[in-house]
Motif scaffolding. Structure first.
Motif, PDB file in Angstrom:
ATOM      1  N   LEU A  83       0.834  -1.208   0.000  1.00  0.00           N
ATOM      2  CA  LEU A  83       0.000   0.000   0.000  1.00  0.00           C
ATOM      3  C   LEU A  83       0.866   1.254   0.000  1.00  0.00           C
ATOM      4  N   LEU A  84       1.931   1.249   0.810  1.00  0.00           N
ATOM      5  CA  LEU A  84       2.847   2.395   0.833  1.00  0.00           C
ATOM      6  C   LEU A  84       3.548   2.545  -0.509  1.00  0.00           C
ATOM      7  N   GLY A  85       3.947   1.431  -1.117  1.00  0.00           N
ATOM      8  CA  GLY A  85       4.603   1.497  -2.415  1.00  0.00           C
ATOM      9  C   GLY A  85       3.716   2.129  -3.473  1.00  0.00           C
ATOM     10  N   TRP A  86       2.450   1.712  -3.523  1.00  0.00           N
ATOM     11  CA  TRP A  86       1.532   2.311  -4.496  1.00  0.00           C
ATOM     12  C   TRP A  86       1.274   3.786  -4.197  1.00  0.00           C
ATOM     13  N   ALA A  87       1.190   4.127  -2.916  1.00  0.00           N
ATOM     14  CA  ALA A  87       0.993   5.535  -2.549  1.00  0.00           C
ATOM     15  C   ALA A  87       2.174   6.385  -3.006  1.00  0.00           C
ATOM     16  N   LEU A  88       3.397   5.875  -2.816  1.00  0.00           N
ATOM     17  CA  LEU A  88       4.586   6.615  -3.245  1.00  0.00           C
ATOM     18  C   LEU A  88       4.637   6.748  -4.761  1.00  0.00           C
ATOM     19  N   VAL A  89       4.245   5.686  -5.480  1.00  0.00           N
ATOM     20  CA  VAL A  89       4.220   5.754  -6.943  1.00  0.00           C
ATOM     21  C   VAL A  89       3.229   6.820  -7.410  1.00  0.00           C
ATOM     22  N   LEU A  90       2.049   6.840  -6.810  1.00  0.00           N
ATOM     23  CA  LEU A  90       1.043   7.840  -7.186  1.00  0.00           C
ATOM     24  C   LEU A  90       1.521   9.255  -6.878  1.00  0.00           C
ATOM     25  N   ILE A  91       2.181   9.426  -5.726  1.00  0.00           N
ATOM     26  CA  ILE A  91       2.692  10.751  -5.363  1.00  0.00           C
ATOM     27  C   ILE A  91       3.749  11.213  -6.355  1.00  0.00           C
TER      28      ILE A  91
END
Length: 357
Positions: free
Chosen positions: A15-23
Motif C-alpha cells: 500500500l505504501l509502495g503504491w501511494a509513493l508511486v502515485l505521489i
C-alpha cells in the motif's frame, strides 16, 4: 535496479509502495494535470518540504537529536540566493555564488553548534538551538541594508526560470510552458537527487551508527564510536540539505523574508510533518509533506463547500466555517497521531508485517 536506486530501502508495504508511486507520478505531471498558479505553487511547496523534512528527520528520526535551529539553515540558503541575486543581478553565477556562500555559513554554524552543544543533555541542546535560531531571526530583521529587514528581498531569477520566459508560441499538451514550469522541474530534479542521496546516507554504515546512537548512545560510545563526532556530522549534513531547500524556495518565490523561511511556525510545521509521516523513515517525509501541505492549502476550500451545503443549520454551519480551518487542522493532527502513533509509514509497514505473519 530500483532497489539499488533506493539504497535497498524499499517501502516494505504494498500500500505504501503504491501511494509513493502515485505521489511521484502526480508531482512529475503536476503542471499538466493540475493547471493553475495555486496548484503549481502547492506542488512546488510540497517538493521543498519533502527535502526540508527529510533533512530534519536525519537529525530527529535517525540520530535522536531535537533541534529548533533547522529553519535557520533553511533561511540562510534562501537569503544567500536572494542577497547575491539582488547585489550581482540575475544570473546563474549569482545563484551559485549565493548558494555556495550560504552553504559555507551553514556548515560553519552547524559544526560550531554541534561541537559546543551536543555534549549537553537533549533538552538543553534543544533550548540552545532555539536561542540561536531566535537570535538569527532577529538579526535578519534588523540588518535591513543586507536582508531587507521585515520587508524582505525581491529579486529576479535567471532568464529561463523567470515567469517572462516563454520558449514556445503554442501550448504543449494544453499547458502554456513558461519559466515557472522550468523552475518547477528544476526543483523537482534537485529534490529527487538529494532525496536519493539522503536515502543512501541513512542506509550506509554511517547511517547505521547514527541509528545505534539514537537507540543507546552509551553503548555506541562503549564499542568505540565517538558519538559527538557522529552527531556533529549528522548536524552538518542536515544543515546542508536544509540550506539547499531554502535556496530552492527562494528561486520559486523570487522573494525572501523572515516569515517565509525563519519563522517558528515553519519549525512547528516540520515537526508536525515528521510525526504525521513517521520518524526514522525517509518515506515519511514524502507522505507527511503531501498530506500536510494539501490540508494546509485546501482544507479551507473544503470547509467552504461544507458550510455552503449546511447553510441554514444553526450549529453545524458555524462549526464547519472556513474561518475555523486551523481548528480542523489541529483536530486532523490529533486524530492522525492517535490512529498512527508511529506515523503513516510506520503504521503501513506494521500492517504489512502482520499480513505476512
Amino acid at each position: 535496479m530500483l532497489s539499488r536506486l533506493l539504497s535497498h530501502d524499499l517501502p516494505r508495504s504494498r500500500l505504501l509502495g503504491w501511494a509513493l508511486v502515485l505521489i511521484v507520478l502526480a508531482l512529475v505531471a503536476a503542471p499538466f494535470l493540475f493547471p493553475g498558479a495555486k496548484a503549481l505553487a502547492v506542488a512546488a511547496k510540497t517538493l521543498v518540504f519533502i527535502l526540508l523534512v527529510a533533512s530534519f528527520d536525519l537529525l530527529l528520526g535517525y540520530t535522536g537529536i531535537v533541534s529548533f535551529a533547522h529553519t535557520m539553515f533553511f533561511g540562510i540558503g534562501a537569503y544567500g540566493v536572494a542577497v547575491a541575486s539582488t547585489r550581482l543581478g540575475p544570473g546563474w553565477g549569482s545563484v551559485l555564488l549565493g548558494f555556495a556562500g550560504a552553504l559555507g555559513i551553514s556548515l560553519a554554524l552547524s559544526m560550531l553548534i554541534g561541537l559546543f552543544s551536543l555534549r549537553v543533555k537533549a533538552i538543553f541542546y534543544a533550548m540552545i538551538t532555539l536561542a540561536v535560531a531566535s537570535a538569527f531571526m532577529t538579526l535578519a530583521s534588523q540588518l535591513s541594508d543586507i536582508t531587507g529587514g521585515e520587508d524582505g528581498l525581491t529579486f529576479k531569477n535567471p532568464l529561463w526560470i523567470s515567469p517572462a520566459f516563454e520558449p514556445f508560441e503554442n501550448p504543449v499538451l494544453g499547458l502554456a510552458v513558461d519559466g515557472k514550469v522550468f523552475a518547477y522541474y528544476l526543483i523537482l530534479g534537485v529534490v529527487a537527487l538529494l532525496f536519493l542521496l539522503l536515502l543512501r546516507i541513512v542506509n550506509s554504515p554511517f547511517g547505521r551508527v547514527l541509528q545505534a546512537i539514537r537507540e543507546n548512545d552509551f553503548r555506541a560510545e562503549a564499542i568505540g564510536y565517538r558519538t559527538v563526532v557522529y552527531r556533529t556530522w549528522s548536524n552538518v549534513l542536515s544543515a546542508a540539505f536544509a540550506t539547499a531547500a531554502g535556496a530552492l524556495l527562494a528561486l520559486w518565490l523570487r522573494y525572501v523574508g523572515p516569515d517565509t523561511t525563519l519563522s517558528f511556525e515553519i519549525m512547528l510545521d516540520i515537526l508536525l510533518i515528521v510525526v504525521i509521516g513517521g520518524m526514522g523513515t525517509m518515506y515519511g517525509a514524502v507522505v507527511g509533506s503531501v498530506a500536510f501541505v494539501l490540508a494546509q492549502n485546501y482544507l479551507q476550500d473544503l470547509l467552504k463547500l461544507g458550510a455552503t451545503a449546511l447553510d441554514g443549520v444553526p450549529l453545524l454551519s458555524q462549526i464547519v466555517s472556513p474561518d475555523r480551518w486551523l481548528l480542523w487542522l489541529g483536530v486532523l493532527f490529533v486524530l492522525s497521531v492517535y490512529h498512527f502513533p508511529t506515523g503513516i509509514v510506520g503504521r503501513l509497514r506494521a500492517m504489512a508485517l502482520r499480513l505476512k505473519a
